[in-house]
Write a protein that holds these residues in place. Structure first.
Motif, mmCIF file in Angstrom:
data_model
loop_
_atom_site.group_PDB
_atom_site.id
_atom_site.type_symbol
_atom_site.label_atom_id
_atom_site.label_comp_id
_atom_site.label_asym_id
_atom_site.label_seq_id
_atom_site.Cartn_x
_atom_site.Cartn_y
_atom_site.Cartn_z
ATOM 1 N N GLN A 1 -0.525 9.468 5.161
ATOM 2 C CA GLN A 1 -1.177 9.041 5.975
ATOM 3 C C GLN A 1 -2.841 8.931 5.614
ATOM 4 O O GLN A 1 -3.091 8.251 5.859
ATOM 5 C CB GLN A 1 -1.263 10.755 6.065
ATOM 6 N N LEU A 2 -2.935 9.302 4.117
ATOM 7 C CA LEU A 2 -3.825 8.290 3.492
ATOM 8 C C LEU A 2 -4.092 7.127 3.581
ATOM 9 O O LEU A 2 -4.841 6.281 3.720
ATOM 10 C CB LEU A 2 -4.225 9.023 2.172
ATOM 11 N N LEU A 3 -3.103 6.600 2.959
ATOM 12 C CA LEU A 3 -3.455 5.141 2.549
ATOM 13 C C LEU A 3 -3.366 4.568 3.948
ATOM 14 O O LEU A 3 -3.671 3.907 4.271
ATOM 15 C CB LEU A 3 -1.592 4.962 1.984
ATOM 16 N N ILE A 4 -2.301 4.950 5.055
ATOM 17 C CA ILE A 4 -2.414 4.595 6.334
ATOM 18 C C ILE A 4 -3.578 4.337 6.878
ATOM 19 O O ILE A 4 -4.443 3.574 7.510
ATOM 20 C CB ILE A 4 -1.391 5.217 7.810
ATOM 21 N N VAL A 5 -4.590 5.565 6.741
ATOM 22 C CA VAL A 5 -6.086 5.766 7.405
ATOM 23 C C VAL A 5 -6.787 4.601 6.408
ATOM 24 O O VAL A 5 -7.512 4.050 6.712
ATOM 25 C CB VAL A 5 -6.727 7.135 7.225
ATOM 26 N N GLY A 6 -6.394 4.857 4.903
ATOM 27 C CA GLY A 6 -7.517 3.786 4.030
ATOM 28 C C GLY A 6 -7.312 2.097 4.732
ATOM 29 O O GLY A 6 -7.910 1.669 4.570
ATOM 30 N N LEU A 7 -5.795 1.719 4.810
ATOM 31 C CA LEU A 7 -5.700 0.394 5.560
ATOM 32 C C LEU A 7 -6.495 0.189 6.515
ATOM 33 O O LEU A 7 -6.855 -0.818 6.769
ATOM 34 C CB LEU A 7 -4.386 0.145 5.366
ATOM 35 N N TRP A 8 -6.305 0.836 7.491
ATOM 36 C CA TRP A 8 -6.911 0.899 9.028
ATOM 37 C C TRP A 8 -8.502 0.650 8.927
ATOM 38 O O TRP A 8 -9.249 -0.353 9.256
ATOM 39 C CB TRP A 8 -7.068 2.173 9.393
ATOM 40 N N VAL A 9 -9.260 1.484 7.956
ATOM 41 C CA VAL A 9 -10.742 1.254 7.527
ATOM 42 C C VAL A 9 -10.905 0.341 7.128
ATOM 43 O O VAL A 9 -11.737 -0.823 7.537
ATOM 44 C CB VAL A 9 -10.963 2.508 6.311
ATOM 45 N N CYS A 10 -10.100 -0.536 6.006
ATOM 46 C CA CYS A 10 -10.324 -1.857 5.487
ATOM 47 C C CYS A 10 -9.920 -2.840 6.617
ATOM 48 O O CYS A 10 -11.021 -3.718 6.136
ATOM 49 C CB CYS A 10 -9.332 -2.064 4.406
ATOM 50 N N SER A 11 -8.840 -2.545 6.778
ATOM 51 C CA SER A 11 -9.295 -3.947 8.217
ATOM 52 C C SER A 11 -10.004 -3.500 9.394
ATOM 53 O O SER A 11 -10.725 -4.891 9.910
ATOM 54 C CB SER A 11 -6.960 -3.578 8.860
ATOM 55 N N GLY A 12 -10.509 -2.217 9.550
ATOM 56 C CA GLY A 12 -11.801 -2.579 10.591
ATOM 57 C C GLY A 12 -12.512 -3.255 9.619
ATOM 58 O O GLY A 12 -13.528 -3.627 10.893
ATOM 59 N N MET A 13 -13.152 -3.002 8.375
ATOM 60 C CA MET A 13 -14.245 -3.668 8.098
ATOM 61 C C MET A 13 -13.853 -5.716 8.231
ATOM 62 O O MET A 13 -14.846 -5.928 8.102
ATOM 63 C CB MET A 13 -14.180 -3.502 6.519
ATOM 64 N N LEU A 14 -12.825 -6.495 7.952
ATOM 65 C CA LEU A 14 -12.711 -7.549 8.437
ATOM 66 C C LEU A 14 -13.068 -7.507 9.441
ATOM 67 O O LEU A 14 -13.300 -8.808 9.780
ATOM 68 C CB LEU A 14 -11.079 -7.770 8.161
ATOM 69 N N CYS A 15 -12.904 -7.035 10.716
ATOM 70 C CA CYS A 15 -13.281 -7.131 12.533
ATOM 71 C C CYS A 15 -14.280 -7.243 12.630
ATOM 72 O O CYS A 15 -15.164 -7.654 13.778
ATOM 73 C CB CYS A 15 -12.656 -6.166 13.247
ATOM 74 N N GLN A 16 -15.368 -7.174 11.387
ATOM 75 C CA GLN A 16 -16.561 -6.354 11.800
ATOM 76 C C GLN A 16 -17.613 -7.856 10.798
ATOM 77 O O GLN A 16 -17.245 -7.481 9.480
ATOM 78 C CB GLN A 16 -17.202 -5.363 12.443
ATOM 79 N N PRO A 17 -19.020 -8.020 11.146
ATOM 80 C CA PRO A 17 -19.990 -8.133 10.191
ATOM 81 C C PRO A 17 -20.099 -7.039 9.137
ATOM 82 O O PRO A 17 -20.215 -6.122 9.475
ATOM 83 C CB PRO A 17 -21.363 -8.429 10.511
ATOM 84 N N ILE A 18 -20.095 -7.334 7.421
ATOM 85 C CA ILE A 18 -20.619 -6.889 6.286
ATOM 86 C C ILE A 18 -22.011 -6.812 6.567
ATOM 87 O O ILE A 18 -23.115 -7.844 6.504
ATOM 88 C CB ILE A 18 -19.947 -6.954 5.105
ATOM 89 N N GLN A 19 -22.119 -5.095 6.918
ATOM 90 C CA GLN A 19 -23.916 -5.539 6.832
ATOM 91 C C GLN A 19 -24.246 -4.440 5.526
ATOM 92 O O GLN A 19 -25.416 -4.854 5.125
ATOM 93 C CB GLN A 19 -24.128 -3.883 7.488
ATOM 94 N N ALA A 20 -24.150 -4.594 4.554
ATOM 95 C CA ALA A 20 -23.756 -4.319 3.067
ATOM 96 C C ALA A 20 -23.674 -4.376 2.151
ATOM 97 O O ALA A 20 -22.479 -4.363 2.376
ATOM 98 C CB ALA A 20 -24.805 -2.716 3.292
ATOM 99 N N GLN A 21 -24.222 -4.526 0.472
ATOM 100 C CA GLN A 21 -22.498 -4.837 0.015
ATOM 101 C C GLN A 21 -22.441 -3.296 -0.465
ATOM 102 O O GLN A 21 -21.390 -3.056 -1.025
ATOM 103 C CB GLN A 21 -24.121 -5.086 -1.070
ATOM 104 N N SER A 22 -23.312 -2.367 0.034
ATOM 105 C CA SER A 22 -22.574 -0.668 -0.432
ATOM 106 C C SER A 22 -21.580 -0.945 -0.168
ATOM 107 O O SER A 22 -20.302 0.529 -0.220
ATOM 108 C CB SER A 22 -23.901 0.419 -0.459
ATOM 109 N N VAL A 23 -21.308 -0.749 1.266
ATOM 110 C CA VAL A 23 -20.431 -0.517 2.302
ATOM 111 C C VAL A 23 -19.306 -1.195 2.035
ATOM 112 O O VAL A 23 -17.453 -0.955 1.597
ATOM 113 C CB VAL A 23 -20.749 -1.302 4.059
#
Length: 852
Positions: free
Chosen positions: A4-26
């Protein structure tokens, strides 16, 4: 759980690819998250796993702190923190078992911190049975590394869990943490709850006693001491504290009982014996004074008899004390007072002779007996001062001195500058457009006002904590005004006290035993000041000081002038000369002027009128302008309450520098442009004016200028040009200043020749009417009794009387007449206000008003 954690982790990362990255810390947070997911799924090294977990946690916390709710990265950071939350507990347990207590503490803190974050305020996290243990571990570990403020948060969280196992220890250490950061008020709150839960715990009661001592909280102290004595009734340290506490609160009968117990336990103690004498004596004084004020003869006689009994007991003890210390003036004078009240004339006369020979104050037939403190400087400690259980400086004068309290402007400046510096810094995760929208001159001004309000509260709370009033000095009674003047580190206080039934005399005689209650503080002229204070005499009479009440006090000095004695005339019977004496009175008015406290409030929507108010009092290189700040502050209140202007329309600039004056004019120009000139403007200035000695041009003097270099001053011609160019419906200018180089309270500013100069006359421009405080080379004087400039006082007075409805002609006529008359009477010099309309308003200005 791993899948479940792995699935959520991949979702978070894929979600980040769908929008502009706003900061290096993200990006970094996501990388740490991916690494943690991988290590967890691979059953990797636990040390590396939990180290990565903590890094991931820190990065996502940084994302939350840098972004606002609603931002996709903000929401994804929250989601990630929810997922890793249970692993933080596992990491803390693992590191603790491995002996890595530092890492265990960091992860335990993180585990507790997540549910407490503002981002999760409305959410509930699952907490197992081990949660209270984790909280206690985090709290105790944080306390041990002396991060007391953070430890307090964890201690509070533990108490919220309802767990009982470590509850008493939590109360104890939480109170210690509060004490270590000098938050005695919170410490007392904690200890109050602790004692309610564990009423027989002597350690908690001892902590409560010390806390109340630090807070100077006699009421709370009494409660703790009473409970502690119920457990240890023979504890001499507690009994000494109890006895002195009774003395400080004028409960002399109870104090007498307490010191009698101590005397029986330690019959050789001279200190305790002195306390017994003090309490007998003070009881004699109280009953004597009550008798003097009693109107019923029968009741007065009964009180007088009780007084005699106490004085007789005191006499016996004072004689023994003087046997041990035969030159003690304090006990001699107390014994003489007792003799006087008992009517023992021969003993009194004999003792008075001895007192006089030692330089003391003999007791006269007109004396009113005064209460006696245990030590003259009020700095005595209990007889058991060597005890270690309690703070033995309980009765010492507190260390808060006027010299240690900084001036409020310096405090506020430091406070605001520190906060505003952080506020106006660009966040690395903030776009340029976002920063420009957030940080503007308008938002900065709003933020400064908010911080100034915070600074005032912080200043008052910081420097009034633990304040006592034992260092105040009582001045002679003013029988004409029926008032006492009291000098304190907070300024001069005037307290009305009646003369009837010896009330004023008894107030004075009770001064050493006076109680001071319900103090309210304010800031006056940049200093901490008292707004109000209640005085309570030992006989129970109360008197109130209130800075809003206008009360007079006359300090009277008598200068007696006799001709030299002609000893040759002593032989000439029946010849004498009438001595010539002169009595001089100096009236000091303390409190608010009549125009400060009765400001009419009128419901008027005057939202198209704007006021620019500059009041310069505290100059850095030349003398101050007395009461200029009060002028500006009060005028701004009239603008709001009487003229109906919204607060945001009133631009008040106290002690304005040259740069501030430039910004003030730029601000009103911007407002005028925004309203296309369809506004009315009131410009008010109180402060120094100065002429250029060569050109005779007139200037307003900023607080950071000395008048020698007028390039750093604000030209009157420039001011009129800028105000006239606003294209406003009309502009009304009030200048409580003169331009001769003279000071408001006398003397010269810039002219080395010491003569007043006549500045060049500047004509009003545009739609303008100018009200000036003085003509030509005259001086704009103060009206000291009213706390304002003479011109400003009558300006405010007319607004008060007319409720703001006066026409400009009525206002001008009133100012000219009243200022001219009063200046001759009060200052013995001429001051003639002038009214000058511009050419465009020459026929219409008279009917104009300051409000609709």
């Amino acid at each position: 759980m791993k899948k479940q954690l792995l699935i959520v982790g991949l979702w978070v990362c894929s979600g980040m690819l769908c929008q502009p990255i706003q900061a290096q810390s993200v990006d970094k947070a996501n990388e740490e998250y991916k690494t943690f997911v991988r290590l967890n799924n691979e059953n990797g090294d636990k040390g590396t796993l939990y180290s990565t977990l903590y890094s991931c946690y820190k990065e996502y916390v940084a994302v939350l702190s840098s972004l606002k709710p609603g931002n996709p990265s903000y929401d994804q950071a929250k989601s990630a923190l929810r997922d890793i939350y249970p692993y933080l507990q596992q990491g803390a347990i693992y590191n603790s078992q491995k002996g890595s207590q530092q890492n265990a503490l960091l992860l335990a803190q993180a585990y507790i911190d997540v549910p407490l974050m503002e981002a999760f305020r409305t959410e509930t996290f699952p907490k197992d049975n081990y949660y209270p243990t984790m909280v206690y571990f985090a709290a105790s570990g944080t306390f041990n590394i002396k991060d007391y403020e953070k430890a307090i948060v964890y201690f509070q969280e533990y108490l919220r869990t309802g767990e009982q196992k470590n509850r008493k220890d939590v109360f104890t250490y939480m109170a210690k943490a509060c004490t270590n950061i000098k938050n005695y008020a919170l410490a007392k709150t904690v200890l109050d709850e602790a004692v309610n839960n564990y009423p027989s715990d002597f350690n908690l009661l001892s902590m409560g006693i010390n806390c109340c001592i630090d807070l100077k909280d006699n009421e709370g102290l009494q409660k703790y001491v009473s409970k502690a004595l119920a457990i240890k009734p023979d504890d001499t340290t507690l009994l000494n504290i109890q006895g002195k506490l009774y003395e400080d609160t004028q409960e002399y009968q109870k104090a007498l009982q307490t010191y009698t117990i101590l005397r029986n336990a330690n019959p050789r103690s001279l200190e305790i014996y002195k306390h017994l004498g003090l309490n007998y004596y003070n009881l004699g004084v109280l009953f004597n004074n009550k008798s003097a004020m009693e109107k019923n003869p029968s009741a007065a006689k009964k009180l007088s008899k009780q007084s005699e009994e106490y004085f007789s007991a005191a006499v016996s003890i004072f004689k023994d004390v003087l046997g041990s210390d035969p030159t003690s003036l304090k006990y001699m004078e107390a014994l003489a007072t007792a003799y006087y009240c008992l009517g023992k004339t021969s003993e009194l006369n004999s003792l008075n002779n001895k007192i006089s020979s030692l330089g003391g104050n003999a007791v006269s037939a007109s004396s009113i007996p005064s209460l006696m403190a245990f030590s003259d400087d009020n700095k005595s400690v209990p007889a058991s001062a060597t005890a270690t259980n309690y703070n033995t400086q309980l009765f010492a004068t507190p260390s808060t001195n006027a010299e240690e309290i900084p001036e409020y402007p310096k405090f506020a400046q430091s406070y605001v500058e520190e906060k505003i510096k952080a506020w106006q810094a660009k966040d690395p995760y903030e776009t340029v457009d976002e920063y420009k929208a957030r940080v503007t001159e308008a938002t900065r001004d709003t933020k400064v006002k908010e911080l100034l309000a915070e600074a005032e509260k912080k200043y008052i709370s910081t420097y009034t904590q633990g304040i006592r009033f034992s260092d105040m000095q009582l001045k002679p009674y003013d029988a004409d005004n029926r008032a006492f003047l009291i000098e304190s580190k907070f300024g001069e206080l005037i307290v009305p006290v009646p003369r009837e039934n010896n009330e004023a005399r008894i107030f004075e005689s009770s001064w050493k035993g006076m109680q001071f209650k319900e103090p309210q503080f304010c800031i006056n002229n940049g200093q901490l000041a008292l707004a109000s204070l209640t005085f309570v005499t030992p006989t129970g009479n109360t008197y109130r000081y209130d800075n809003k009440e206008a009360v007079n006090y006359a300090a009277t000095t008598v200068d007696v002038r006799f001709d030299a004695i002609d000893y040759g005339s002593l032989a000439q019977a029946g010849t004498s000369e009438t001595p010539v004496s002169r009595v001089q009175k100096n009236e000091i008015k303390v409190g608010s002027s009549d125009v400060d406290i009765n400001i009419p409030e009128v419901r008027t929507n005057n939202d198209k009128t704007f006021a620019v108010i500059i009041s310069n009092e505290n100059y850095t290189m030349v003398s101050k302008v007395p009461m200029a700040l009060n002028d500006g502050e009060t005028f701004s209140r009239y603008c709001e309450k009487t003229l109906g202007m919204p607060k945001d329309n009133i631009r008040f600039y106290p002690d304005a520098s040259y740069g501030t004056m430039l910004r003030a004019m730029r601000d009103i120009k911007d407002i005028s442009n925004a309203y296309s000139g369809q506004i009315k403007v009131i410009f008010y200035y109180a402060g120094h004016g100065i002429p250029n000695e060569a050109t005779k041009d007139a200037f307003l003097l900023p607080i950071d200028a000395d008048g020698q270099q007028t390039e750093g001053c604000y030209s009157l011609n420039k001011l009129y040009t800028e105000l006239g160019g606003l294209n406003a419906n009309y502009v009304v200018v009030f200048l409580d200043a003169c331009f001769s180089g003279a000071q408001r309270d006398g003397g010269m500013l810039a002219s080395a020749r010491g003569v007043a100069l006549k500045a060049k006359q500047e004509d009003p421009k545009g739609n303008m009417v100018i009200f000036s405080a003085a003509s030509g080379d005259e001086t704009a004087f103060p009206y000291k009794d009213k706390g304002h400039g003479l011109f400003t006082y009558f300006l405010l007075k007319k607004l008060q009387e007319s409720k703001g409805n006066a026409t400009l002609k009525d206002l001008g006529d009133y100012l000219t007449e009243k200022v001219k008359q009063q200046s001759v009477v009060v200052n013995r010099k001429v001051q003639t206000p002038t009214v000058s309309p511009s050419a465009t308003l020459s026929s219409s200005w008279k009917e104009l008003k300051l409000k609709p």
